[in-house]
Design an enzyme around this catalytic site. Structure first.
Site, PDB file in Angstrom:
ATOM      1  N   ARG A 224      56.591   0.140 -53.226  1.00  0.00           N
ATOM      2  CA  ARG A 224      55.827   0.982 -52.312  1.00  0.00           C
ATOM      3  C   ARG A 224      56.795   1.731 -51.401  1.00  0.00           C
ATOM      4  NH1 ARG A 224      52.553   0.775 -55.485  1.00  0.00           N
ATOM      5  NH2 ARG A 224      50.378   0.107 -55.374  1.00  0.00           N
ATOM      6  N   HIS A 272      55.319   9.039 -58.615  1.00  0.00           N
ATOM      7  CA  HIS A 272      54.511   7.824 -58.761  1.00  0.00           C
ATOM      8  C   HIS A 272      54.003   7.687 -60.195  1.00  0.00           C
ATOM      9  CE1 HIS A 272      52.021   4.850 -56.158  1.00  0.00           C
ATOM     10  NE2 HIS A 272      52.257   4.325 -57.360  1.00  0.00           N
TER      11      HIS A 272
END
Length: 309
Positions: A224, A272
């Site tokens: 993250r 991502h």
């Protein structure tokens, strides 16, 4: 026992077929047309609008269409009494390991240097060490972390894994707890972050960590974005202590156009995409867990609200 389904990028046919094949019925609702909200007991979602889930008073479980759950828990109005079932999908695990292996090999064999040399028209060899001499540390030993460790081990890299609690992976040095974090960082010629974002992991990769990593080390972050202190990483890159970083996740996504990461010569940005949800396998997994709950069982894995994963 209706199912609420929300994912803007979904292929509806795949999900409807998976629910039908698992025996979950065909009463699938949407946020645009939820019908009687009291009939909805299962919510299968990715990034629902803020406040949307609180409208369903008899919700029993929330199923995340992705490994992360912050797309639900960062909503200040999400019904926190409702358990979240996290996606544990074989294709997601494989894709994440492939991403990690790609960048480990990319940095290990100095391909980043060759890319810069190509731009400059420079023909120069860089001798890389044997795999057994390049130490890789993996932060996070959940399903994806364990799989990445095993595959890197099988390529001959000495691998150290770290988690909050004790774990065991054959052929991998597994350490846990704050007392061993320093050892893991100092042994990281290549540091791979697969940690979820929690209060304990926010900014865990900071100036102190980068200073303790070996000079000329590399960072791969596909956990993250909030786990990395962005300014500290840029400083470490500018100073040469960290040679390169492969970043797939960011504090703000999409990554703002004015972010220094876009143009920094030592940073490789991917949007991502390390382990995108595979619709078919994810639909099969989630539908099976919904059926378990409909039959009176407890779906798994359930997110621990205190740990955040």
């Amino acid at each position: 026992m209706a199912i609420l389904f929300h994912w803007n990028s979904a292929t509806p046919e795949i999900w409807h077929n998976a629910f039908a094949a698992a025996g979950c019925g065909n009463d699938i609702r949407s946020l645009a047309d939820p019908g009687n909200v009291a009939e909805v007991e299962h919510a299968v979602v990715w990034a629902p609008p803020a406040g949307a889930l609180k409208a369903f008073p008899r919700l029993r479980y929330i199923y995340s269409i992705g490994a992360g759950v912050t797309h639900v828990t960062l909503d200040p109005e999400w019904p926190s009494h409702v358990p979240i079932v996290r996606l544990q999908d074989r294709m997601l695990v494989l894709d994440m390991s492939c991403h990690v292996i790609h960048w480990v090999l990319h940095f290990h064999r100095f391909y980043a240097r060759y890319a810069r040399q190509q731009d400059q028209g420079v023909w120069l060899h860089h001798r890389y060490p044997e795999n057994a001499e390049r130490r890789v540390s993996v932060l996070g030993l959940g399903q994806t972390g364990k799989d990445a460790c095993i595959r890197l081990r099988d390529l001959g890299f000495p691998v150290t894994g770290w988690a909050r609690s004790p774990k065991r992976v054959e052929g991998v040095r597994c350490l846990h707890g704050d007392e061993n974090f320093d050892t893991v960082v100092r042994a990281a010629d290549i540091l791979v972050n697969l940690l979820p974002l929690t209060d304990a992991t926010a900014n865990i990769l900071n100036a102190s960590v980068f200073d303790r990593m070996p000079k000329g080390s590399f960072l791969i972050n596909c956990g993250r974005g909030g786990s990395v202190d962005d300014r500290a990483l840029l400083n470490a890159l500018d100073g040469g202590h960290v040679e390169c970083a492969a970043l797939d996740v960011f504090r703000e996504e999409p990554l703002p156009a004015d972010s220094a990461f876009w143009t920094h010569p030592g940073v490789f940005v991917t949007p991502h995409t390390a382990a995108p949800t595979n619709e078919r396998s994810a639909a099969e997994f989630i539908a099976a867990q919904v059926k378990v709950a409909m039959d009176g069982g407890r779906p798994a894995p359930i997110v621990d609200p205190e740990r955040g994963y």
